[in-house]
Write a protein that holds these residues in place. Structure first.
Motif, PDB file in Angstrom:
ATOM      1  N   ARG A  94       0.848  -1.196   0.000  1.00  0.00           N
ATOM      2  CA  ARG A  94       0.000   0.000   0.000  1.00  0.00           C
ATOM      3  C   ARG A  94       0.878   1.238   0.000  1.00  0.00           C
ATOM      4  O   ARG A  94       1.792   1.368   0.825  1.00  0.00           O
ATOM      5  CB  ARG A  94      -0.932   0.006   1.209  1.00  0.00           C
ATOM      6  CG  ARG A  94      -1.934   1.167   1.200  1.00  0.00           C
ATOM      7  CD  ARG A  94      -2.939   1.020   2.318  1.00  0.00           C
ATOM      8  NE  ARG A  94      -3.959   2.053   2.254  1.00  0.00           N
ATOM      9  CZ  ARG A  94      -5.034   2.000   1.483  1.00  0.00           C
ATOM     10  NH1 ARG A  94      -5.225   0.938   0.710  1.00  0.00           N
ATOM     11  NH2 ARG A  94      -5.920   2.974   1.485  1.00  0.00           N
ATOM     12  N   LEU A  95       0.621   2.150  -0.916  1.00  0.00           N
ATOM     13  CA  LEU A  95       1.364   3.396  -1.038  1.00  0.00           C
ATOM     14  C   LEU A  95       0.441   4.548  -0.668  1.00  0.00           C
ATOM     15  O   LEU A  95      -0.612   4.727  -1.277  1.00  0.00           O
ATOM     16  CB  LEU A  95       1.867   3.567  -2.468  1.00  0.00           C
ATOM     17  CG  LEU A  95       2.638   4.848  -2.787  1.00  0.00           C
ATOM     18  CD1 LEU A  95       3.942   4.907  -1.998  1.00  0.00           C
ATOM     19  CD2 LEU A  95       2.921   4.948  -4.283  1.00  0.00           C
ATOM     20  N   ARG A  96       0.834   5.331   0.321  1.00  0.00           N
ATOM     21  CA  ARG A  96       0.028   6.454   0.796  1.00  0.00           C
ATOM     22  C   ARG A  96       0.723   7.762   0.415  1.00  0.00           C
ATOM     23  O   ARG A  96       1.841   8.020   0.848  1.00  0.00           O
ATOM     24  CB  ARG A  96      -0.161   6.372   2.303  1.00  0.00           C
ATOM     25  CG  ARG A  96      -0.885   5.119   2.783  1.00  0.00           C
ATOM     26  CD  ARG A  96      -0.760   4.968   4.271  1.00  0.00           C
ATOM     27  NE  ARG A  96       0.640   4.853   4.665  1.00  0.00           N
ATOM     28  CZ  ARG A  96       1.067   4.912   5.932  1.00  0.00           C
ATOM     29  NH1 ARG A  96       0.223   5.096   6.910  1.00  0.00           N
ATOM     30  NH2 ARG A  96       2.364   4.793   6.201  1.00  0.00           N
ATOM     31  N   LEU A  97       0.027   8.578  -0.384  1.00  0.00           N
ATOM     32  CA  LEU A  97       0.586   9.838  -0.863  1.00  0.00           C
ATOM     33  C   LEU A  97      -0.316  10.995  -0.468  1.00  0.00           C
ATOM     34  O   LEU A  97      -1.544  10.886  -0.518  1.00  0.00           O
ATOM     35  CB  LEU A  97       0.720   9.831  -2.384  1.00  0.00           C
ATOM     36  CG  LEU A  97       1.657   8.810  -3.035  1.00  0.00           C
ATOM     37  CD1 LEU A  97       1.543   8.929  -4.551  1.00  0.00           C
ATOM     38  CD2 LEU A  97       3.081   9.026  -2.593  1.00  0.00           C
ATOM     39  N   ALA A  98       0.300  12.109  -0.109  1.00  0.00           N
ATOM     40  CA  ALA A  98      -0.425  13.369   0.073  1.00  0.00           C
ATOM     41  C   ALA A  98       0.284  14.411  -0.780  1.00  0.00           C
ATOM     42  O   ALA A  98       1.501  14.598  -0.654  1.00  0.00           O
ATOM     43  CB  ALA A  98      -0.425  13.791   1.543  1.00  0.00           C
ATOM     44  N   GLU A 139       2.264  15.035  11.145  1.00  0.00           N
ATOM     45  CA  GLU A 139       1.695  13.904  11.870  1.00  0.00           C
ATOM     46  C   GLU A 139       2.127  12.562  11.280  1.00  0.00           C
ATOM     47  O   GLU A 139       1.689  11.510  11.761  1.00  0.00           O
ATOM     48  CB  GLU A 139       0.167  14.007  11.876  1.00  0.00           C
ATOM     49  CG  GLU A 139      -0.340  15.222  12.656  1.00  0.00           C
ATOM     50  CD  GLU A 139      -1.865  15.304  12.655  1.00  0.00           C
ATOM     51  OE1 GLU A 139      -2.511  14.448  12.012  1.00  0.00           O
ATOM     52  OE2 GLU A 139      -2.400  16.230  13.299  1.00  0.00           O
ATOM     53  N   ASN A 140       2.956  12.598  10.235  1.00  0.00           N
ATOM     54  CA  ASN A 140       3.495  11.380   9.625  1.00  0.00           C
ATOM     55  C   ASN A 140       2.382  10.420   9.203  1.00  0.00           C
ATOM     56  O   ASN A 140       2.430   9.220   9.469  1.00  0.00           O
ATOM     57  CB  ASN A 140       4.464  10.678  10.590  1.00  0.00           C
ATOM     58  CG  ASN A 140       5.296   9.603   9.913  1.00  0.00           C
ATOM     59  OD1 ASN A 140       5.550   9.662   8.712  1.00  0.00           O
ATOM     60  ND2 ASN A 140       5.700   8.609  10.680  1.00  0.00           N
ATOM     61  N   GLN A 141       1.367  10.952   8.514  1.00  0.00           N
ATOM     62  CA  GLN A 141       0.205  10.143   8.150  1.00  0.00           C
ATOM     63  C   GLN A 141       0.392   9.353   6.864  1.00  0.00           C
ATOM     64  O   GLN A 141      -0.380   8.432   6.591  1.00  0.00           O
ATOM     65  CB  GLN A 141      -1.029  11.036   7.998  1.00  0.00           C
ATOM     66  CG  GLN A 141      -1.492  11.690   9.291  1.00  0.00           C
ATOM     67  CD  GLN A 141      -2.803  12.431   9.113  1.00  0.00           C
ATOM     68  OE1 GLN A 141      -3.705  11.980   8.414  1.00  0.00           O
ATOM     69  NE2 GLN A 141      -2.933  13.583   9.749  1.00  0.00           N
ATOM     70  N   ASP A 142       1.392   9.715   6.056  1.00  0.00           N
ATOM     71  CA  ASP A 142       1.523   9.118   4.729  1.00  0.00           C
ATOM     72  C   ASP A 142       2.956   8.654   4.499  1.00  0.00           C
ATOM     73  O   ASP A 142       3.858   8.930   5.293  1.00  0.00           O
ATOM     74  CB  ASP A 142       1.108  10.140   3.662  1.00  0.00           C
ATOM     75  CG  ASP A 142      -0.242  10.760   3.955  1.00  0.00           C
ATOM     76  OD1 ASP A 142      -1.263  10.139   3.622  1.00  0.00           O
ATOM     77  OD2 ASP A 142      -0.262  11.864   4.533  1.00  0.00           O
ATOM     78  N   ASP A 143       3.160   7.965   3.378  1.00  0.00           N
ATOM     79  CA  ASP A 143       4.509   7.512   3.032  1.00  0.00           C
ATOM     80  C   ASP A 143       5.341   8.643   2.434  1.00  0.00           C
ATOM     81  O   ASP A 143       6.513   8.804   2.775  1.00  0.00           O
ATOM     82  CB  ASP A 143       4.434   6.357   2.028  1.00  0.00           C
ATOM     83  CG  ASP A 143       3.777   5.126   2.618  1.00  0.00           C
ATOM     84  OD1 ASP A 143       4.146   4.743   3.741  1.00  0.00           O
ATOM     85  OD2 ASP A 143       2.891   4.557   1.964  1.00  0.00           O
ATOM     86  N   LEU A 144       4.749   9.400   1.516  1.00  0.00           N
ATOM     87  CA  LEU A 144       5.457  10.465   0.824  1.00  0.00           C
ATOM     88  C   LEU A 144       4.543  11.679   0.661  1.00  0.00           C
ATOM     89  O   LEU A 144       3.314  11.533   0.599  1.00  0.00           O
ATOM     90  CB  LEU A 144       5.917  10.005  -0.563  1.00  0.00           C
ATOM     91  CG  LEU A 144       6.919   8.843  -0.632  1.00  0.00           C
ATOM     92  CD1 LEU A 144       7.099   8.395  -2.077  1.00  0.00           C
ATOM     93  CD2 LEU A 144       8.246   9.225  -0.016  1.00  0.00           C
ATOM     94  N   TYR A 145       5.172  12.853   0.552  1.00  0.00           N
ATOM     95  CA  TYR A 145       4.447  14.109   0.375  1.00  0.00           C
ATOM     96  C   TYR A 145       5.090  14.856  -0.785  1.00  0.00           C
ATOM     97  O   TYR A 145       6.323  14.908  -0.888  1.00  0.00           O
ATOM     98  CB  TYR A 145       4.516  14.949   1.656  1.00  0.00           C
ATOM     99  CG  TYR A 145       4.056  14.189   2.874  1.00  0.00           C
ATOM    100  CD1 TYR A 145       2.753  14.260   3.316  1.00  0.00           C
ATOM    101  CD2 TYR A 145       4.950  13.346   3.549  1.00  0.00           C
ATOM    102  CE1 TYR A 145       2.331  13.528   4.409  1.00  0.00           C
ATOM    103  CE2 TYR A 145       4.531  12.606   4.644  1.00  0.00           C
ATOM    104  CZ  TYR A 145       3.220  12.696   5.071  1.00  0.00           C
ATOM    105  OH  TYR A 145       2.812  11.958   6.137  1.00  0.00           O
ATOM    106  N   LEU A 279      11.901   4.882   4.478  1.00  0.00           N
ATOM    107  CA  LEU A 279      10.929   4.643   3.419  1.00  0.00           C
ATOM    108  C   LEU A 279      10.695   3.157   3.234  1.00  0.00           C
ATOM    109  O   LEU A 279      11.625   2.349   3.309  1.00  0.00           O
ATOM    110  CB  LEU A 279      11.414   5.242   2.094  1.00  0.00           C
ATOM    111  CG  LEU A 279      11.591   6.760   2.027  1.00  0.00           C
ATOM    112  CD1 LEU A 279      11.936   7.172   0.605  1.00  0.00           C
ATOM    113  CD2 LEU A 279      10.336   7.480   2.500  1.00  0.00           C
ATOM    114  N   THR A 280       9.447   2.809   2.971  1.00  0.00           N
ATOM    115  CA  THR A 280       9.144   1.423   2.628  1.00  0.00           C
ATOM    116  C   THR A 280       9.739   1.131   1.245  1.00  0.00           C
ATOM    117  O   THR A 280       9.974   2.042   0.451  1.00  0.00           O
ATOM    118  CB  THR A 280       7.627   1.195   2.578  1.00  0.00           C
ATOM    119  OG1 THR A 280       7.078   1.941   1.479  1.00  0.00           O
ATOM    120  CG2 THR A 280       6.956   1.620   3.875  1.00  0.00           C
TER     121      THR A 280
END
Length: 316
Positions: A94-98, A139-145, A279-280
């Motif tokens: 799962r990749l989380r981006l903002a 808040e470190n909610q995602d993997d990358l911004y 990083l994952t």
């Protein structure tokens, strides 16, 4: 003290949302159920974990400590999930981006291309204004911004990957649209349609014009590039936009790029993460993919910009 992973996730979601009701909606729980779980967690900790000030929920010192631990656990589990996916050879995870809203001009397409290479990947993409993206970063909610101006007050790791030329735009029938060159000082009395305060594009524009003795006068402040484009085309003022946000044929939208001396304003898209964040493998793979595809994106943006300027100035 025996804290469960489920309880930690509930507290983390509540801290991120700043509201029990919003956290309950996000977690598909009823508000009384979530409140009861949080009360049980506080009893196990032996200290209050949150308090309400006005209409917003705030964590106590104990709550911040537990929420920080919950965030670390969530990050480790995400890392584990991706590492196991690599071992299984399924190229998933799962990749989380903002990303800031201007990046929506190219990031969704890149994600689609990335998933063709790794079809098992699940993607969570959040598109927000810069202030909200910075909030998620803190808040470190995602993997990358992805943004152009990382916060200066917070230690971060930032990797530039793509130029982001910013140009001054006007309605196609604006008197300055037919000039071969425009001095920045000629815009001292111009009214501008700008993004909201704190926007990376607006910050860069204000710095550029301030260095040339021009203070921008916002007639309108809008929260999206599309709204800015429509307002400019309607003759409500000039603006500064990313070349990536112009679209393939800005002239068809009734927009002209003004050849203001010193523009395009140089800026760079950057992939940002909290300093020290590991990083994952999947996040690193997407970062590598962005850097690989950047030359093509830059060429496309350059072509759009050249066509826009040529279309605005007769004889070019």
């Amino acid at each position: 003290m025996h804290l469960t992973l489920h309880q930690l996730r509930l507290l983390l979601a509540t801290a991120q949302e700043g509201s029990v009701s919003r956290a309950a909606e996000r977690l598909h729980l009823t508000q009384p159920t979530l409140s009861a779980q949080l009360k049980q967690l506080a009893e196990q900790v032996g200290l209050p974990l949150h308090e309400r000030v006005g209409r917003r929920l705030h964590l106590t010192e104990a709550g911040r400590l537990v929420a920080a631990a919950a965030a670390r656990v969530a990050e480790e589990l995400g890392q584990l999930e991706n590492e196991l996916a690599v071992l299984r050879g399924d190229q998933g995870g799962r990749l989380r981006l903002a990303v800031v809203s201007t990046a929506e001009a190219f990031i969704p397409r890149l994600l689609g291309e990335f998933r063709k290479v790794r079809p098992a990947v699940e993607v969570s993409l959040v598109v927000l204004n810069r202030q909200a993206v910075v909030g998620r970063l803190l808040e470190n909610q995602d993997d990358l911004y992805i943004m152009t101006k990382p916060p200066a007050e917070t230690p971060v790791s930032a990797v530039p990957f793509l130029t982001n030329p910013l140009v001054v735009v006007a309605a196609a029938d604006h008197p300055l649209a037919k000039r071969k060159q425009v001095a920045a000082g000629a815009l001292v009395d111009a009214e501008f349609v700008l993004r909201e305060p704190g926007s990376g594009t607006r910050l860069a524009a204000e710095e550029f014009f301030a260095a040339r003795g021009v203070q921008l006068r916002p007639r309108l402040e809008l929260g999206s590039n599309e709204a800015v484009r429509q307002a400019v085309a309607g003759g409500l003022g000039l603006s500064v936009l990313s070349a990536h946000a112009l679209g393939p044929h800005p002239e068809e939208l009734g927009i002209a790029v003004l050849p203001v001396r010193g523009t395009p304003i140089p800026a760079r898209w950057q992939v940002v993460a909290p300093a020290g964040k590991r990083l994952t493998p999947l996040a690193q793979a997407f970062l590598d993919y962005l850097q690989e595809r950047a030359p093509r994106l830059e060429a496309e943006a350059g072509q759009r910009l050249a066509l826009a300027v040529a279309g605005a100035i007769p004889g070019r």
